[in-house]
Design a protein around this motif. Structure first.
Motif, mmCIF file in Angstrom:
data_model
loop_
_atom_site.group_PDB
_atom_site.id
_atom_site.type_symbol
_atom_site.label_atom_id
_atom_site.label_comp_id
_atom_site.label_asym_id
_atom_site.label_seq_id
_atom_site.Cartn_x
_atom_site.Cartn_y
_atom_site.Cartn_z
ATOM 1 N N GLY A 112 -122.565 6.626 -65.321
ATOM 2 C CA GLY A 112 -123.498 6.919 -64.246
ATOM 3 C C GLY A 112 -124.355 8.118 -64.601
ATOM 4 O O GLY A 112 -124.002 8.929 -65.473
ATOM 5 N N SER A 113 -125.472 8.258 -63.897
ATOM 6 C CA SER A 113 -126.421 9.324 -64.218
ATOM 7 C C SER A 113 -125.862 10.719 -63.992
ATOM 8 O O SER A 113 -126.345 11.687 -64.576
ATOM 9 N N GLY A 114 -124.845 10.851 -63.141
ATOM 10 C CA GLY A 114 -124.282 12.163 -62.860
ATOM 11 C C GLY A 114 -123.032 12.492 -63.639
ATOM 12 O O GLY A 114 -122.395 13.525 -63.382
ATOM 13 N N CYS A 115 -122.655 11.649 -64.591
ATOM 14 C CA CYS A 115 -121.389 11.867 -65.298
ATOM 15 C C CYS A 115 -121.430 13.048 -66.265
ATOM 16 O O CYS A 115 -120.400 13.694 -66.494
ATOM 17 N N ASP A 116 -122.582 13.352 -66.820
ATOM 18 C CA ASP A 116 -122.667 14.518 -67.704
ATOM 19 C C ASP A 116 -122.355 15.784 -66.923
ATOM 20 O O ASP A 116 -121.598 16.654 -67.390
ATOM 21 N N ALA A 117 -122.923 15.888 -65.729
ATOM 22 C CA ALA A 117 -122.653 17.058 -64.884
ATOM 23 C C ALA A 117 -121.187 17.082 -64.462
ATOM 24 O O ALA A 117 -120.559 18.152 -64.417
ATOM 25 N N PHE A 118 -120.643 15.910 -64.156
ATOM 26 C CA PHE A 118 -119.232 15.813 -63.762
ATOM 27 C C PHE A 118 -118.325 16.317 -64.883
ATOM 28 O O PHE A 118 -117.407 17.119 -64.651
ATOM 29 N N LYS A 119 -118.571 15.881 -66.113
ATOM 30 C CA LYS A 119 -117.717 16.263 -67.237
ATOM 31 C C LYS A 119 -117.904 17.736 -67.614
ATOM 32 O O LYS A 119 -116.960 18.378 -68.089
ATOM 33 N N GLY B 3 -119.007 6.758 -62.019
ATOM 34 C CA GLY B 3 -117.975 5.817 -61.615
ATOM 35 C C GLY B 3 -117.006 5.435 -62.699
ATOM 36 O O GLY B 3 -117.290 5.546 -63.899
ATOM 37 N N GLY B 4 -115.843 4.968 -62.251
ATOM 38 C CA GLY B 4 -114.783 4.595 -63.169
ATOM 39 C C GLY B 4 -113.917 5.768 -63.559
ATOM 40 O O GLY B 4 -113.202 5.715 -64.563
ATOM 41 N N ILE B 5 -113.946 6.852 -62.770
ATOM 42 C CA ILE B 5 -113.094 8.009 -63.038
ATOM 43 C C ILE B 5 -111.644 7.575 -62.828
ATOM 44 O O ILE B 5 -111.288 7.062 -61.771
ATOM 45 N N GLN B 6 -110.822 7.785 -63.827
ATOM 46 C CA GLN B 6 -109.464 7.245 -63.786
ATOM 47 C C GLN B 6 -108.461 8.230 -63.209
ATOM 48 O O GLN B 6 -108.295 9.334 -63.718
ATOM 49 N N ALA B 7 -107.799 7.805 -62.136
ATOM 50 C CA ALA B 7 -106.558 8.442 -61.685
ATOM 51 C C ALA B 7 -105.425 7.528 -62.147
ATOM 52 O O ALA B 7 -105.663 6.428 -62.653
ATOM 53 N N SER B 8 -104.187 7.945 -61.953
ATOM 54 C CA SER B 8 -103.079 7.131 -62.440
ATOM 55 C C SER B 8 -102.974 5.809 -61.694
ATOM 56 O O SER B 8 -102.472 4.831 -62.237
ATOM 57 N N GLU C 122 -116.125 -6.265 -45.013
ATOM 58 C CA GLU C 122 -116.327 -6.482 -46.451
ATOM 59 C C GLU C 122 -117.336 -5.504 -47.039
ATOM 60 O O GLU C 122 -118.140 -4.896 -46.329
ATOM 61 N N ILE C 123 -117.253 -5.384 -48.341
ATOM 62 C CA ILE C 123 -118.133 -4.492 -49.093
ATOM 63 C C ILE C 123 -118.682 -5.274 -50.277
ATOM 64 O O ILE C 123 -118.006 -6.151 -50.817
ATOM 65 N N LYS C 124 -119.917 -4.969 -50.663
ATOM 66 C CA LYS C 124 -120.539 -5.689 -51.780
ATOM 67 C C LYS C 124 -120.952 -4.694 -52.858
ATOM 68 O O LYS C 124 -121.651 -3.717 -52.582
ATOM 69 N N VAL C 125 -120.513 -4.965 -54.074
ATOM 70 C CA VAL C 125 -120.836 -4.111 -55.212
ATOM 71 C C VAL C 125 -121.638 -4.932 -56.204
ATOM 72 O O VAL C 125 -121.237 -6.040 -56.582
ATOM 73 N N THR C 126 -122.778 -4.395 -56.623
ATOM 74 C CA THR C 126 -123.633 -5.082 -57.589
ATOM 75 C C THR C 126 -123.899 -4.176 -58.791
ATOM 76 O O THR C 126 -123.860 -2.949 -58.686
ATOM 77 N N GLY C 127 -124.175 -4.812 -59.923
ATOM 78 C CA GLY C 127 -124.477 -4.061 -61.134
ATOM 79 C C GLY C 127 -123.233 -3.765 -61.954
ATOM 80 O O GLY C 127 -122.104 -4.028 -61.529
ATOM 81 N N THR C 128 -123.450 -3.209 -63.123
ATOM 82 C CA THR C 128 -122.354 -2.867 -64.023
ATOM 83 C C THR C 128 -122.659 -1.558 -64.729
ATOM 84 O O THR C 128 -123.782 -1.042 -64.672
ATOM 85 N N GLY C 129 -121.653 -1.036 -65.415
ATOM 86 C CA GLY C 129 -121.846 0.154 -66.229
ATOM 87 C C GLY C 129 -122.309 1.350 -65.420
ATOM 88 O O GLY C 129 -121.714 1.714 -64.412
ATOM 89 N N GLY C 130 -123.411 1.934 -65.850
ATOM 90 C CA GLY C 130 -123.950 3.115 -65.171
ATOM 91 C C GLY C 130 -124.980 2.796 -64.127
ATOM 92 O O GLY C 130 -125.638 3.711 -63.599
ATOM 93 N N ASP C 131 -125.152 1.521 -63.796
ATOM 94 C CA ASP C 131 -126.155 1.115 -62.801
ATOM 95 C C ASP C 131 -125.484 0.228 -61.755
ATOM 96 O O ASP C 131 -125.560 -0.995 -61.813
ATOM 97 N N ILE C 132 -124.810 0.863 -60.806
ATOM 98 C CA ILE C 132 -124.038 0.146 -59.783
ATOM 99 C C ILE C 132 -124.493 0.587 -58.404
ATOM 100 O O ILE C 132 -124.710 1.772 -58.149
ATOM 101 N N ASP D 13 -123.840 8.251 -53.656
ATOM 102 C CA ASP D 13 -124.803 9.185 -53.071
ATOM 103 C C ASP D 13 -125.100 8.928 -51.598
ATOM 104 O O ASP D 13 -125.962 9.590 -51.017
ATOM 105 N N THR D 14 -124.399 7.976 -50.978
ATOM 106 C CA THR D 14 -124.639 7.629 -49.577
ATOM 107 C C THR D 14 -123.307 7.301 -48.908
ATOM 108 O O THR D 14 -122.449 6.665 -49.519
ATOM 109 N N VAL D 15 -123.163 7.730 -47.658
ATOM 110 C CA VAL D 15 -121.968 7.391 -46.885
ATOM 111 C C VAL D 15 -122.074 5.932 -46.439
ATOM 112 O O VAL D 15 -123.100 5.507 -45.903
#
Length: 242
Positions: free
Chosen positions: A50-57, A185-190, A164-174, A198-200
């Motif tokens: 995702g676009s914010g992962c560099d800042a996250f890491k 996205g895809g941050i791994q917990a156990s 229900e919830i709908k998720v579209t896209g893959t990789g860094g564009d979801i 970016d939206t509630v």
């Protein structure tokens, strides 16, 4: 004469002892049954996308260690989603705490940023904090059963809230429900995969439920799967009386 003989015998005995020990050492090494230690390869932890992962890491350089921690601990460790964490952990309202539930994953958790909550209408967040039933509904709408990475999370499925919830896209564009974008996205917990958005999400603005159009085996399977997923976690506790 006696001294020279003693020295000669002593030297001979010493040499014989050394020579006698050599085959034993070689044999012991050759026949040693102890197995050679082997190293079990460890699967690398994939980078979140995702676009914010560099800042996250950058903010959380030890993020790979989240892989061994329960999702409740990981959510509490990410500063950018502290508002969301307060809403699900009893900090915002002691009557609403779903940490024990989500720690019994596997779950996918969509965690809105602090900025996402700040963008809500005036008074909305305070109203949520004061209404346990509404807060439970919001919290559980951001969670569904699964352990899905960025390339597999797409699709429409029931949340733990029921809608229900709908998720579209893959990789860094979801995107989620066509409105919320995954920042990282895809941050791994156990026991979970976390997607910072970016939206509630609003349960009232979710997609129309997928309704079987007939009695085919495919439709029956879809209905059974949806029922199993939506009922797997315990329902939200009832709001306190009064």
């Amino acid at each position: 004469m006696k001294t020279r003989t003693s020295k000669t015998l002593g030297a001979a005995v010493g040499i014989a002892a050394i020579v006698a020990s050599l085959p034993l050492a070689i044999t012991a090494n050759a026949d040693d049954p102890t197995p050679t230690p082997t190293t079990t390869p460890v699967a690398p932890i994939p980078d979140p996308q995702g676009s914010g992962c560099d800042a996250f890491k950058t903010e959380l350089p030890n993020w790979k260690g989240f892989n061994s921690q329960p999702v409740g601990t990981v959510l509490a460790s990410i500063p950018d989603i502290s508002t969301f964490n307060s809403l699900i952990s009893g900090q915002a309202n002691p009557a609403v705490n779903i940490i024990d539930v989500i720690n019994n994953g596997p779950y996918v958790v969509f965690a809105p940023t602090n900025d996402a909550f700040a963008a809500m209408g005036p008074g909305q967040l305070d109203a949520l904090k004061a209404d346990p039933a509404a807060l439970y509904k919001l919290d559980y709408y951001h969670v569904f059963l699964g352990l899905l990475g960025p390339d597999d999370v797409k699709g429409q499925r029931p949340t733990q809230q029921g809608a229900e919830i709908k998720v579209t896209g893959t990789g860094g564009d979801i995107k989620v429900n066509d409105t919320a974008k995954v920042v990282c996205g895809g941050i791994q917990a156990s026991n979970a995969r976390i997607y910072i958005i970016d939206t509630v999400l609003d349960p009232a603005q979710g997609p129309e439920p997928i309704t079987p159009s007939g009695t085919s085996s495919t439709s029956t399977t879809t209905t059974t799967t949806s029922t199993t997923l939506s009922s797997a976690a315990p329902p939200p506790p009832p709001a306190p009386a009064g």
